[in-house]
Design a protein around this motif. Structure first.
Motif, PDB file in Angstrom:
ATOM      1  N   ASN A  35      13.241  14.782   2.967  1.00 34.02           N
ATOM      2  CA  ASN A  35      13.611  15.188   1.640  1.00 34.02           C
ATOM      3  C   ASN A  35      12.315  15.212   0.623  1.00 34.02           C
ATOM      4  OD1 ASN A  35      16.304  13.329   2.443  1.00 34.02           O
ATOM      5  ND2 ASN A  35      15.298  11.747   2.656  1.00 34.02           N
ATOM      6  N   SER A 161      17.277   9.113  -4.067  1.00 38.83           N
ATOM      7  CA  SER A 161      18.561   9.170  -3.436  1.00 38.83           C
ATOM      8  C   SER A 161      19.319   9.576  -4.494  1.00 38.83           C
ATOM      9  CB  SER A 161      18.924   7.332  -2.800  1.00 38.83           C
ATOM     10  OG  SER A 161      18.928   6.353  -3.544  1.00 38.83           O
ATOM     11  N   GLY A 164      18.832  12.547  -3.736  1.00 36.96           N
ATOM     12  CA  GLY A 164      19.725  13.141  -2.400  1.00 36.96           C
ATOM     13  C   GLY A 164      20.762  13.744  -2.544  1.00 36.96           C
ATOM     14  N   VAL A 165      21.871  13.524  -3.233  1.00 34.77           N
ATOM     15  CA  VAL A 165      23.341  13.493  -3.688  1.00 34.77           C
ATOM     16  C   VAL A 165      23.122  14.959  -4.178  1.00 34.77           C
ATOM     17  CG1 VAL A 165      25.155  12.076  -4.787  1.00 34.77           C
ATOM     18  CG2 VAL A 165      23.368  10.770  -4.244  1.00 34.77           C
ATOM     19  N   VAL A 271      27.689  10.274  -5.909  1.00 34.24           N
ATOM     20  CA  VAL A 271      26.872   9.504  -6.716  1.00 34.24           C
ATOM     21  C   VAL A 271      27.473   7.944  -5.946  1.00 34.24           C
ATOM     22  CG1 VAL A 271      25.811   8.782  -8.422  1.00 34.24           C
ATOM     23  CG2 VAL A 271      26.235  10.941  -8.517  1.00 34.24           C
ATOM     24  N   GLU A 274      26.706   7.834  -2.428  1.00 39.40           N
ATOM     25  CA  GLU A 274      25.324   7.230  -2.102  1.00 39.40           C
ATOM     26  C   GLU A 274      24.626   5.372  -2.302  1.00 39.40           C
ATOM     27  OE1 GLU A 274      21.624   6.871  -0.709  1.00 39.40           O
ATOM     28  OE2 GLU A 274      23.262   8.522  -0.672  1.00 39.40           O
ATOM     29  N   GLY A 277      28.125   3.254  -0.699  1.00 34.75           N
ATOM     30  CA  GLY A 277      27.844   3.072   1.402  1.00 34.75           C
ATOM     31  C   GLY A 277      29.943   3.469   1.360  1.00 34.75           C
ATOM     32  N   TYR A 280      33.434   8.818   1.590  1.00 30.48           N
ATOM     33  CA  TYR A 280      33.971   9.639   0.648  1.00 30.48           C
ATOM     34  C   TYR A 280      35.672   9.537  -0.066  1.00 30.48           C
ATOM     35  CZ  TYR A 280      35.503  14.188  -2.115  1.00 30.48           C
ATOM     36  OH  TYR A 280      36.116  15.326  -3.574  1.00 30.48           O
TER      37      TYR A 280
END
Length: 595
Positions: A35, A161, A164-165, A271, A274, A277, A280
């Motif tokens: 990351n 995070s 990260g998205v 988003v 993330e 949890g 999608y």
């Protein structure tokens, strides 16, 4: 604006756009990348789009160079930095942390204006000075080296995070949208909409609704949607004699709905994956019926206006023929089919499926509407796609990086937990007052910052309170996400309204009032999702979800006709009461079962 391809510098932007696309797509196929490598390099790639734009300034060039070098330094030294556990060592690292934070704030200011950077700046000041605040909303204090280090060399701030998205998912779908828009897909959306609705009463307005729903799902921006589809639909409506305020309102409302329309839903859906949890695929299935309800309410509003005005359909000679519709629709159906088949049948991750869809979209750029290969035209469209992708990735990344500062400070100081406690206390521990407080906060914050940032900030502080009061996490997140959209059509900000009104030359306040009546679903459906929780449970309870959908559809139709149609006052009041009764028949039960 970015210099065009005809400009000598145009090739530089095409190359940078291509590098941006290759980097983000390459991450999907390259296996596990640390990351602290991928996320700083993501920021390094977007900084030139932010700072090296016309008019070019020495300050912007210097900030860009420092930012790029700083990000590359972090990526190069990621192993050593990870072993510092968020604690800065030496003056160089302290200076670097401060400079990178300043660059992120200025990048957001340049891309979207002052409001979000100001909120982030106050968050930083709270983190540094908040231990001097007495009482409940102060904090114990954090050593400055740990505070800045957590934000800049660890994964609790800039490289958290949320970023990260942006790196792993949002950027891929932005590239996908840019590739589609560079080819014939956009015209395909318009042609399908015109063929489906052009002949109906109010047909030109309904074409705008359908095309904006299709286009907005991949653009993820109400403003971009208005500027693109509005360039076609607004002249078409005015040419047919539609009142200017109505034409602009239809475009603003329809374009705003693109951000809630599956399968892509702009950046917010990713988003949400993330933060919750929740897979999608489950999110877009849950969001489907509410999104259809929104556009159904707009459709009914147009029907009500058609009763007041002689709103004509699109003349037959101006509607595309069947062959044109079929041919142009291929240019978006093939990439979308690849995307959906890869996700739902083959079980690939959304980003892997999007990468495959990008490849099919790129191939389509080299074909014209006669399905003949055009190398020159294809290369030109590909160049345009690369530049647009770089610009749009930079826009969203600058927002997410700035919002990551706020989220980082909330986590370091514990302020998020304190605000959550304040919401619980202010609502008396009851769900419905907490919902209204959250809705008000979303509306106010959404007037100052973009939708995705407003959603992230609001759900970070209000989401835990709503979940503690009994809401399912996905239900709470969808509620906040919808209300974060209100500012697109609600005065005094109403960005989509301003753009549409400016394009058509109408008073923005008249457009806003009309838009609020047409877009009444945006205000009521989030509340309806709470009162009728089965509405977002299409996957688990399809029959109950469809019954809830039907009940809300009738209620919203009654309210739309009451607000827009020409009826006596008593009949209007009765229609509104019946509509609200259908929407919120479960509210009393929801309220009573709260502790």
């Amino acid at each position: 604006m970015i210099p065009g391809s005809a400009d000598r510098a145009g090739g530089v932007w095409v190359a940078l756009g291509a590098l941006t696309c290759v980097f983000h797509i390459g991450l999907i196929f390259s296996g596990l990348v640390p990351n602290l490598v991928a996320r700083p390099l993501h920021m390094a790639l977007i900084l030139p789009w932010v700072f090296l734009i016309a008019p070019l300034s020495k300050v912007g060039a210097v900030l860009c160079a420092i930012g790029v070098l700083g990000c590359v330094w972090i990526a190069w030294n990621h192993v050593d930095l990870r072993n510092q556990y968020g604690f800065l060592e030496g003056q160089f690292q302290i200076v670097l942390a401060v400079v990178l934070l300043v660059i992120v704030l200025d990048a957001a200011r340049r891309m979207i204006g002052w409001p979000l950077p100001v909120v982030a700046l106050f968050a930083l000041l709270y983190g540094v000075l908040g231990h001097h605040i007495p009482g409940e909303f102060g904090h114990a204090g954090t050593p400055i080296r740990s505070f800045l280090g957590t934000l800049v060399i660890a994964e609790g701030g800039l490289w958290g995070s949320l970023t990260g998205v942006s790196v792993g998912v949002v950027a891929i779908f932005v590239i996908f949208g840019a590739v589609l828009n560079a080819g014939e897909a956009g015209q395909g959306f318009m042609n399908v909409a015109a063929a489906a609705a052009g002949r109906l009463n109010g047909g030109a307005a309904k074409v705008a609704v359908l095309s904006s729903a299709l286009f907005g799902s991949i653009s993820g921006s109400a403003s971009a949607n208005v500027a693109s589809t509005g360039a076609v639909t607004l002249p078409a409506m005015t040419k047919l004699g539609y009142p200017k305020r109505l034409a602009a309102a239809v475009e603003a409302v329809a374009s705003s709905g693109g951000q809630i329309m599956p399968p892509l839903m702009g950046a917010g859906a990713f988003v949400m994956v993330e933060l919750t949890g929740v897979p999608y695929a489950q999110i877009i299935v849950a969001a489907l019926l509410p999104a259809i309800l929104y556009f159904l309410a707009v459709w009914m509003g147009i029907n009500a206006y058609a009763q007041r005005y002689d709103l004509k359909g699109v003349p037959e000679d101006q509607r595309p023929d069947r062959r044109t519709v079929l041919v142009t629709s291929v240019f978006f159906l093939v990439p979308f089919s690849v995307l959906l088949f890869s996700m739902f049948v083959l079980g690939f991750t959304p980003q892997y499926a999007a990468a495959l869809a990008i490849f099919s979209g790129v191939a389509a750029l080299f074909f014209d509407t006669a399905f003949k290969v055009q190398i020159g035209g294809g290369l030109q469209r590909l160049r345009r796609a690369m530049v647009n992708a770089g610009q749009q990735v930079a826009m969203i990344a600058s927002i997410i990086l700035c919002a990551s500062i706020i989220i980082g400070v909330l986590g370091i100081t514990g302020l998020g937990i304190k605000i959550t406690s304040g919401i619980l206390s202010g609502s008396g521990g009851a769900l419905w007052p907490a919902l209204l407080l959250t809705a008000l906060a979303c509306l106010l914050l959404g007037m100052e910052v973009p939708t995705t940032a407003a959603y992230v900030i609001c759900v970070s502080v209000a989401g835990p309170a709503l979940i503690e009061l009994g809401l399912d996490p996905l239900q709470a997140h969808l509620f906040v996400f919808w209300f974060a959209l209100l500012s697109t059509i609600t005065p005094p900000v109403c960005g989509a309204v301003f753009i549409a009104a400016g394009m058509i030359g109408e008073n923005w306040l008249k457009v806003a009032i009309t838009a609020m009546a047409l877009g009444v679903g945006l205000y009521l459906i989030p509340l309806g999702m709470i009162a009728n929780e089965n509405l977002i449970r299409l996957r688990e309870h399809p029959l109950e979800a469809l019954i809830a959908f039907l009940r809300l559809a009738i209620g919203l139709s009654l309210i739309s006709y009451a607000l827009i149609g020409r009826y006596q006052i008593l009949l209007r009041a009765l229609m509104i009461l019946l509509g609200l009764g259908l929407l919120f028949s479960g509210v009393v039960l929801v309220y009573l079962r709260q502790p």
